[in-house]
Design a protein around this motif. Structure first.
Motif, PDB file in Angstrom:
ATOM      1  N   UNK A   1       0.901  -1.367  -0.146  1.00 15.05           N
ATOM      2  CA  UNK A   1       0.247  -0.191  -0.027  1.00 15.05           C
ATOM      3  C   UNK A   1       0.957   1.393   0.004  1.00 15.05           C
ATOM      4  N   UNK A   2       1.691   1.212   0.920  1.00 17.58           N
ATOM      5  CA  UNK A   2       2.647   2.480   1.160  1.00 17.58           C
ATOM      6  C   UNK A   2       4.149   2.189   0.597  1.00 17.58           C
ATOM      7  N   UNK A   3       4.720   3.362   0.643  1.00 15.89           N
ATOM      8  CA  UNK A   3       6.377   3.321   0.051  1.00 15.89           C
ATOM      9  C   UNK A   3       7.023   2.299   1.164  1.00 15.89           C
ATOM     10  N   UNK A   4       8.463   2.192   1.023  1.00 22.62           N
ATOM     11  CA  UNK A   4       9.221   1.457   1.890  1.00 22.62           C
ATOM     12  C   UNK A   4       9.716   2.280   3.272  1.00 22.62           C
ATOM     13  N   UNK A   5       9.930   3.409   3.380  1.00 21.88           N
ATOM     14  CA  UNK A   5      10.283   4.024   4.640  1.00 21.88           C
ATOM     15  C   UNK A   5       9.290   5.393   4.934  1.00 21.88           C
ATOM     16  N   UNK A   6       8.383   5.435   4.082  1.00 19.11           N
ATOM     17  CA  UNK A   6       7.421   6.554   4.660  1.00 19.11           C
ATOM     18  C   UNK A   6       5.795   6.090   4.348  1.00 19.11           C
ATOM     19  N   UNK A   7       5.021   7.068   4.436  1.00 18.30           N
ATOM     20  CA  UNK A   7       3.448   6.592   4.401  1.00 18.30           C
ATOM     21  C   UNK A   7       3.068   6.867   3.342  1.00 18.30           C
ATOM     22  N   UNK A   8       3.917   7.498   2.246  1.00 18.35           N
ATOM     23  CA  UNK A   8       3.252   7.816   0.811  1.00 18.35           C
ATOM     24  C   UNK A   8       2.747   6.661   0.062  1.00 18.35           C
ATOM     25  N   UNK A   9       1.501   6.820  -0.561  1.00 15.24           N
ATOM     26  CA  UNK A   9       0.878   5.806  -1.338  1.00 15.24           C
ATOM     27  C   UNK A   9       1.989   5.249  -2.455  1.00 15.24           C
ATOM     28  N   UNK A  10       2.120   3.910  -2.594  1.00 17.04           N
ATOM     29  CA  UNK A  10       2.860   3.327  -3.621  1.00 17.04           C
ATOM     30  C   UNK A  10       1.971   3.103  -4.718  1.00 17.04           C
ATOM     31  N   UNK A  11       1.908   3.791  -5.709  1.00 17.82           N
ATOM     32  CA  UNK A  11       0.848   3.847  -6.873  1.00 17.82           C
ATOM     33  C   UNK A  11       1.414   4.245  -8.232  1.00 17.82           C
ATOM     34  N   UNK A  12       1.145   3.452  -9.065  1.00 20.29           N
ATOM     35  CA  UNK A  12       1.861   3.934 -10.547  1.00 20.29           C
ATOM     36  C   UNK A  12       0.972   4.760 -11.143  1.00 20.29           C
ATOM     37  N   UNK A  13       1.446   5.666 -11.802  1.00 19.73           N
ATOM     38  CA  UNK A  13       0.844   6.469 -12.947  1.00 19.73           C
ATOM     39  C   UNK A  13       0.126   7.829 -12.382  1.00 19.73           C
ATOM     40  N   UNK A  14       0.309   8.149 -11.027  1.00 21.02           N
ATOM     41  CA  UNK A  14      -0.098   9.655 -10.472  1.00 21.02           C
ATOM     42  C   UNK A  14       0.420  10.681 -11.351  1.00 21.02           C
ATOM     43  N   UNK A  15      -0.192  11.804 -10.937  1.00 22.19           N
ATOM     44  CA  UNK A  15       0.419  13.113 -11.437  1.00 22.19           C
ATOM     45  C   UNK A  15       1.645  13.379 -10.852  1.00 22.19           C
ATOM     46  N   UNK A  16       2.869  13.694 -11.341  1.00 18.25           N
ATOM     47  CA  UNK A  16       4.256  13.626 -10.995  1.00 18.25           C
ATOM     48  C   UNK A  16       4.274  14.480  -9.721  1.00 18.25           C
TER      49      UNK A  16
ATOM     50  N   UNK B   1       3.060  14.111  -6.733  1.00 17.51           N
ATOM     51  CA  UNK B   1       1.999  14.180  -5.767  1.00 17.51           C
ATOM     52  C   UNK B   1       2.049  13.257  -4.629  1.00 17.51           C
ATOM     53  N   UNK B   2       2.862  11.947  -5.022  1.00 17.90           N
ATOM     54  CA  UNK B   2       2.967  11.242  -3.825  1.00 17.90           C
ATOM     55  C   UNK B   2       4.438  11.106  -3.215  1.00 17.90           C
ATOM     56  N   UNK B   3       4.663  12.447  -2.621  1.00 14.11           N
ATOM     57  CA  UNK B   3       6.045  12.582  -2.014  1.00 14.11           C
ATOM     58  C   UNK B   3       5.750  13.098  -0.686  1.00 14.11           C
ATOM     59  N   UNK B   4       7.096  12.880   0.078  1.00 15.82           N
ATOM     60  CA  UNK B   4       7.020  13.808   1.646  1.00 15.82           C
ATOM     61  C   UNK B   4       8.396  14.017   1.889  1.00 15.82           C
ATOM     62  N   UNK B   5       8.862  14.561   3.230  1.00 19.79           N
ATOM     63  CA  UNK B   5      10.094  14.894   3.318  1.00 19.79           C
ATOM     64  C   UNK B   5      11.017  13.855   3.386  1.00 19.79           C
ATOM     65  N   UNK B   6      10.405  12.546   3.598  1.00 22.22           N
ATOM     66  CA  UNK B   6      11.448  11.250   3.788  1.00 22.22           C
ATOM     67  C   UNK B   6      11.679  10.823   2.302  1.00 22.22           C
ATOM     68  N   UNK B   7      10.856  10.672   1.562  1.00 24.05           N
ATOM     69  CA  UNK B   7      10.998   9.940   0.150  1.00 24.05           C
ATOM     70  C   UNK B   7      11.538  11.311  -0.863  1.00 24.05           C
ATOM     71  N   UNK B   8      11.518  12.367  -0.445  1.00 28.63           N
ATOM     72  CA  UNK B   8      11.969  13.401  -1.486  1.00 28.63           C
ATOM     73  C   UNK B   8      13.401  13.925  -0.839  1.00 28.63           C
ATOM     74  N   UNK B   9      13.945  13.154   0.192  1.00 30.09           N
ATOM     75  CA  UNK B   9      15.280  13.412   0.902  1.00 30.09           C
ATOM     76  C   UNK B   9      15.697  14.729   1.328  1.00 30.09           C
ATOM     77  N   UNK B  10      14.538  15.198   2.376  1.00 33.14           N
ATOM     78  CA  UNK B  10      15.009  16.510   3.030  1.00 33.14           C
ATOM     79  C   UNK B  10      15.878  16.303   4.278  1.00 33.14           C
TER      80      UNK B  10
END
Ligand code: ADP
Ligand code: ZN
Ligand code: MG
Length: 477
Positions: free
Chosen positions: A18-33, A35-44
């Motif tokens: 359901x979610x990514x490996x190290x954060x709660x963002x949805x793990x989904x293919x084909x979304x608007x670029x 839109x499924x990101x947060x401080x963890x998976x965008x490397x803040x």
């Protein structure tokens, strides 16, 4: 000089958690670029990863399915490299202590099955995606895929041909689909295979290998193996040496180009990931997960052919999807007629799934309804045409078979008196055909048969009509 081809592969599978490996963002293919990101998976800076337990379960279940040893304790490592779609400038992976090791998978390309060794399965995260722009325009990074969980399955160099590699990927895909951990679409990149290939002389030592990446279909895998085998053979034939490198496959031109000289683990400055504690897996967890494993396709195929008596080719088609295999088994059991059930599934059901462009794994059909239709057609209550129509009604609208057939008045005419009346009418309206038949012209029978069926609106069992027609014609002589 005669060379033998040696191949080992690395398969990356994107997990469908359901979610990514190290954060709660949805793990989904084909979304608007982005839109499924947060401080963890965008490397803040300062954001800390937290491991998704579902990823560990997927890895252990696959490891068990591939007869691997499951580590009681494993670690994560940092693989450092810069890439614009990897904002942390490192990937969290497992180098020193992967979660699963020493397994195997059996393939069959000749009469004797062959074991391919699995060196390891490790957990890692995916990077984002770059949309390359034309010269002078900005390249765009989409980080929706950054932090999507991956399993990397690394084999031993046990393959001798492209056909063996394909057989392996197909079997692995089947297992992951049955485990429901990856949707295994090579075209969409959820399953990616890299090919390591070298040539060696018989009984000689392993040669220098190259790694070919960017293979997004089984056909590309086969062609890349053939291409690379020929390329290396030519170099060796000229007395040259193969350079260890990573190559990129160009499917349109059917050639590969060098991408970079092969880097070593040292180049990545790996070190134990300081933001994650070691991962402990208990015997209890392993036991629980091993109980959750489904019966796999190769086992089902054997059981369906040996115990239910269907043909190997039907079993092959049916067991491609776990959902379809389960539907088949329920209908075979319910109707007590596995051959009829197999014909139904491999015929009308799979045809309808194909026509509607549906995913066989997702369709939901009522086995009891299909069972009752098989009962009706085999006992002559409906004929084959009505059966087909009613199967479609169940497939498309979840219709109730009895209600549907009753409402449309499609039950077969079983009343002998009605059949006799229809046959008699056919004969009296076609005296010439009746006379021709009596004179020995077999062809005239079909005409009378057709007329009689027409009088019955096509709803009688043809065998019963045929029998009655022969009887009445005899009486008329
Ligand atoms: P690296 O550390 O560079 O990733 P590995 O030793 O992990 O290399 O091997 C990666 C893959 O290459 C494995 O699938 C392995 O089976 C395969 N491989 C290793 N040596 C050879 C070789 N000489 N020829 C073909 N494949 C090889
Ligand atoms: Zn996130
Ligand atoms: Mg490796």
């Amino acid at each position: 000089m005669k060379y033998e081809t040696v191949i080992g592969i690395e398969v990356h599978a994107e997990l469908n958690t359901q979610s990514k490996i190290f954060c709660g963002c949805p793990n989904a293919f084909g979304a608007v670029p982005n839109t499924h990101i947060c401080p963890i998976c965008s490397g803040q800076p300062g954001a800390l990863p937290k491991l998704n337990e579902a990823v560990v379960e997927c890895a252990v279940r696959l490891g068990l399915a591939l007869s691997c040893k499951i580590a009681k304790k494993c670690n994560f490592d940092r693989k450092n490299y810069f890439y614009p779609d990897l904002p942390k400038a490192y990937q969290i992976s497992q180098l020193y202590f992967p979660i699963c090791t020493d397994g195997f998978l059996e393939i069959q390309t000749t009469n004797t099955p062959k074991r391919i060794g699995i060196r390891e399965i490790h957990i890692e995260e995916d990077a984002g995606k770059l949309k390359l722009a034309s010269l002078g325009r900005a390249t765009q990074a989409d980080l929706n895929r950054a932090g999507v969980p991956l399993l990397e399955i690394v084999t031993q160099p046990d393959f001798e041909s492209g056909e063996e590699v394909i057989a392996f990927i197909e079997r692995l895909r089947e297992i992951m689909l049955y485990l429901d951990i990856c949707d295994c679409k090579m075209q969409e990149g959820s399953l990616r295979a890299d090919i390591n290939l070298s040539l060696k002389q018989k009984d000689g030592e392993l040669g220098t290998r190259t790694e070919t990446k960017n293979l997004n279909s089984l056909k590309a895998v086969l062609r890349a193996v053939q291409y690379e085998t020929a390329r290396q053979a030519e170099i060796l034939a000229k007395g040259g040496m193969v350079t260890q490198q990573t190559r990129r496959w160009d499917d349109e031109k059917a050639v590969s180009h060098p991408m970079r000289s092969k880097e070593n683990a040292q180049d990545y400055r790996y070190f134990p990931e300081p933001d994650l504690p070691p991962l402990y897996i208990s015997d209890g967890q392993i036991k629980k997960l091993s109980k959750s494993l489904p019966e796999f396709a190769h086992h089902k195929r054997r059981r369906f052919t040996q115990e239910l008596g269907i043909s190997p080719s039907a079993a092959e088609i049916i067991c491609k999807s776990k959902n379809i295999a389960e539907l088949f088994e329920a209908v075979a059991e319910g109707s007590g007629n596995s051959v009829e059930a197999a014909n139904l599934i491999t015929g009308d059901i799979l045809r309808l799934i194909g026509e509607k462009g549906l995913d066989p794994e997702k369709i939901c059909l009522d086995a009891a309804k299909l069972t009752s239709l098989i009962d009706m057609v085999t006992s002559g209550k409906i004929n084959r045409g009505v059966y087909k129509e009613a199967v479609e009604a169940v497939f498309l609208h979840d219709a109730d078979p009895t209600a549907y057939i009753t409402q449309k008045g499609l039950f077969a005419v079983c009343d002998d008196a009605l059949i006799r009346a229809a046959v008699t009418e056919a004969i009296s309206k076609n005296p010439q055909a009746a006379a021709d038949y009596t004179a020995g012209k077999e062809k005239a029978f079909a005409c009378l048969m057709g007329q009689a069926m027409k009088h019955l609106s096509g709803k009688a069992d043809p065998a019963a009509v045929r029998k009655m027609l022969v009887e009445v014609l005899k009486e008329n002589v």
